[in-house]
Design a protein around this motif. Structure first.
Motif, PDB file in Angstrom:
ATOM      1  N   GLN A  23       0.855  -1.114  -0.072  1.00 35.75           N
ATOM      2  CA  GLN A  23      -0.337   0.121   0.107  1.00 35.75           C
ATOM      3  C   GLN A  23       1.155   1.207  -0.120  1.00 35.75           C
ATOM      4  O   GLN A  23       1.916   1.542   0.815  1.00 35.75           O
ATOM      5  CB  GLN A  23      -0.717   0.061   1.269  1.00 35.75           C
ATOM      6  CG  GLN A  23      -2.290  -0.092   0.986  1.00 35.75           C
ATOM      7  CD  GLN A  23      -3.326   0.193   2.473  1.00 35.75           C
ATOM      8  OE1 GLN A  23      -2.629   0.871   3.199  1.00 35.75           O
ATOM      9  NE2 GLN A  23      -4.034  -0.686   2.500  1.00 35.75           N
ATOM     10  N   PHE A  48      -6.207  -2.475  -6.056  1.00 32.94           N
ATOM     11  CA  PHE A  48      -7.363  -2.064  -5.366  1.00 32.94           C
ATOM     12  C   PHE A  48      -7.446  -0.610  -5.578  1.00 32.94           C
ATOM     13  O   PHE A  48      -8.648  -0.013  -5.252  1.00 32.94           O
ATOM     14  CB  PHE A  48      -7.279  -2.382  -3.890  1.00 32.94           C
ATOM     15  CG  PHE A  48      -7.015  -3.826  -3.550  1.00 32.94           C
ATOM     16  CD1 PHE A  48      -7.904  -4.789  -4.047  1.00 32.94           C
ATOM     17  CD2 PHE A  48      -6.213  -4.161  -2.517  1.00 32.94           C
ATOM     18  CE1 PHE A  48      -7.450  -6.173  -3.789  1.00 32.94           C
ATOM     19  CE2 PHE A  48      -5.812  -5.496  -2.099  1.00 32.94           C
ATOM     20  CZ  PHE A  48      -6.651  -6.389  -2.653  1.00 32.94           C
ATOM     21  N   SER A 128     -11.909  -6.171  -3.608  1.00 32.42           N
ATOM     22  CA  SER A 128     -11.798  -4.872  -3.017  1.00 32.42           C
ATOM     23  C   SER A 128     -12.838  -4.675  -2.216  1.00 32.42           C
ATOM     24  O   SER A 128     -12.491  -3.760  -1.198  1.00 32.42           O
ATOM     25  CB  SER A 128     -11.914  -3.762  -4.448  1.00 32.42           C
ATOM     26  OG  SER A 128     -11.068  -3.841  -5.385  1.00 32.42           O
ATOM     27  N   ALA A 129     -13.836  -5.351  -2.149  1.00 30.62           N
ATOM     28  CA  ALA A 129     -14.988  -5.103  -1.213  1.00 30.62           C
ATOM     29  C   ALA A 129     -14.485  -5.916   0.077  1.00 30.62           C
ATOM     30  O   ALA A 129     -14.899  -5.444   1.224  1.00 30.62           O
ATOM     31  CB  ALA A 129     -16.138  -5.939  -1.745  1.00 30.62           C
ATOM     32  N   TRP A 131     -11.306  -5.873   1.330  1.00 29.95           N
ATOM     33  CA  TRP A 131     -10.549  -4.977   1.793  1.00 29.95           C
ATOM     34  C   TRP A 131      -9.403  -5.414   2.723  1.00 29.95           C
ATOM     35  O   TRP A 131      -8.023  -5.131   2.626  1.00 29.95           O
ATOM     36  CB  TRP A 131     -10.947  -3.623   2.130  1.00 29.95           C
ATOM     37  CG  TRP A 131     -10.122  -2.537   2.609  1.00 29.95           C
ATOM     38  CD1 TRP A 131      -9.839  -2.175   3.759  1.00 29.95           C
ATOM     39  CD2 TRP A 131      -9.044  -1.790   1.672  1.00 29.95           C
ATOM     40  NE1 TRP A 131      -8.758  -1.163   3.802  1.00 29.95           N
ATOM     41  CE2 TRP A 131      -8.594  -0.773   2.449  1.00 29.95           C
ATOM     42  CE3 TRP A 131      -9.003  -1.803   0.219  1.00 29.95           C
ATOM     43  CZ2 TRP A 131      -7.463  -0.107   1.877  1.00 29.95           C
ATOM     44  CZ3 TRP A 131      -8.055  -0.961  -0.296  1.00 29.95           C
ATOM     45  CH2 TRP A 131      -7.470  -0.221   0.548  1.00 29.95           C
ATOM     46  N   GLU A 132      -9.641  -5.855   3.822  1.00 26.47           N
ATOM     47  CA  GLU A 132      -8.886  -6.346   4.941  1.00 26.47           C
ATOM     48  C   GLU A 132      -8.166  -7.564   4.387  1.00 26.47           C
ATOM     49  O   GLU A 132      -8.499  -8.502   3.878  1.00 26.47           O
ATOM     50  CB  GLU A 132      -9.467  -6.781   6.152  1.00 26.47           C
ATOM     51  CG  GLU A 132     -10.087  -5.326   7.026  1.00 26.47           C
ATOM     52  CD  GLU A 132      -9.070  -4.692   7.836  1.00 26.47           C
ATOM     53  OE1 GLU A 132      -8.022  -4.896   7.908  1.00 26.47           O
ATOM     54  OE2 GLU A 132      -9.612  -3.418   8.010  1.00 26.47           O
ATOM     55  N   VAL A 136      -9.063 -10.807   2.149  1.00 24.91           N
ATOM     56  CA  VAL A 136      -8.779 -10.721   0.825  1.00 24.91           C
ATOM     57  C   VAL A 136      -8.169 -12.252   0.719  1.00 24.91           C
ATOM     58  O   VAL A 136      -8.201 -12.835  -0.228  1.00 24.91           O
ATOM     59  CB  VAL A 136      -7.849  -9.621   0.418  1.00 24.91           C
ATOM     60  CG1 VAL A 136      -7.077 -10.046  -1.047  1.00 24.91           C
ATOM     61  CG2 VAL A 136      -8.467  -8.434   0.581  1.00 24.91           C
TER      62      VAL A 136
END
Length: 274
Positions: A23, A48, A128-129, A131-132, A136
């Motif tokens: 990230q 993402f 992407s939904a 997220w954590e 994932v």
């Protein structure tokens, strides 16, 4: 930047080395190149946020399959970048994405070209939904396990994986071919079709991979497998674009520090960043 590694589900262990999350939402690494080193691994990347840019003609698709690379590659991050890399073994590439070698060897392919645009988009949206990272990883486990069921294995897939194991241990193409009862020419055709490189080329990448990792971590012998220092220098210059001496004088990147830790037992799978 933020980094995290997650292990795959146990049934995927021989196919997937792990899920690497990166990230850079605030653009802290923007403008600084990220260099990946060649190694006998392939990478399924799912973005993402804003994709990294790269030196490939395809740029940085939202979902991509990076085949086994024989040269270092340059990537650039930026604000809003967030992605997960699914690191695939040669057996994983051959089993999960069979016959993709000619398209992905030393290249990057948009995942839509493999799955279809709709299926590729749905996969990214589903991840992407979640997220954590742990969610994932769980969804990636489920998707890859389903793919094992829905993607029919080709007759040679298991034999190719066994041949690769022998080749890693012996560095001998003839021994690998004998282990699976085929000619060296047939084995070469399998490797080219599924991995995009010949057995000899993959063996050279494995040797280079361990040499780089030994230099990065101080574990193992960076000269192992090379006939002499001149041979090692030629291989480093050809595939990495620098000599061992220059590498030793160059500060390690934050990516290499994180993903190539100085820990016993980490060496086998993690060297990828310069």
């Amino acid at each position: 930047m933020h980094f995290l590694k997650q292990a795959p589900a146990a049934p995927l262990a021989s196919l997937v080395l792990g899920y690497w999350f990166i990230q850079d939402l605030k653009g802290a690494h923007e403008g600084r190149p990220i260099q990946t080193a060649p190694s006998p691994t392939a990478v399924l990347t799912l973005n993402f946020g804003r994709p990294c840019t790269s030196d490939f003609a395809a740029g940085g698709p939202r979902a991509s399959l990076l085949g086994i690379q024989s040269h270092h590659r340059d990537w650039r991050s930026g604000e809003g970048c967030a992605f997960v890399m699914v690191m695939l073994t040669p057996a994983g590439l051959a089993r999960l994405f069979p016959a993709s070698g000619p398209s992905t060897g030393d290249d990057l392919l948009e995942l839509g070209a493999v799955l279809g645009d709709g299926a590729s988009r749905r996969l990214v949206e589903d991840l992407s939904a979640a997220w954590e990272p742990h969610w994932v990883a769980a969804r990636l486990d489920a998707w890859l396990l389903e793919r094992l069921v829905t993607t029919k294995p080709l007759p040679e897939t298991e034999r190719l994986a066994r041949a690769w194991d022998v080749l890693r241990r012996t560095s001998r193409v003839d021994a690998a071919a004998r282990a699976v009862n085929v000619s060296t020419r047939q084995l070469e055709r399998w490797f080219q079709a599924h991995l995009g490189h010949s057995p000899r080329q993959l063996s050279a990448l494995e040797r280079l991979h361990h040499s780089l990792l030994a230099a990065q971590t101080g574990q193992g012998d960076p000269h192992e497998g090379f006939s002499d220092q001149a041979h090692r220098i030629r291989m480093w210059r050809r595939h990495l674009g620098l000599t061992p001496g220059r590498f030793a004088r160059t500060p390690r990147s934050m990516m290499a520090d994180y993903f190539n830790p100085r820990q016993e037992g980490s060496a086998a799978a993690l060297a990828h960043f310069l």
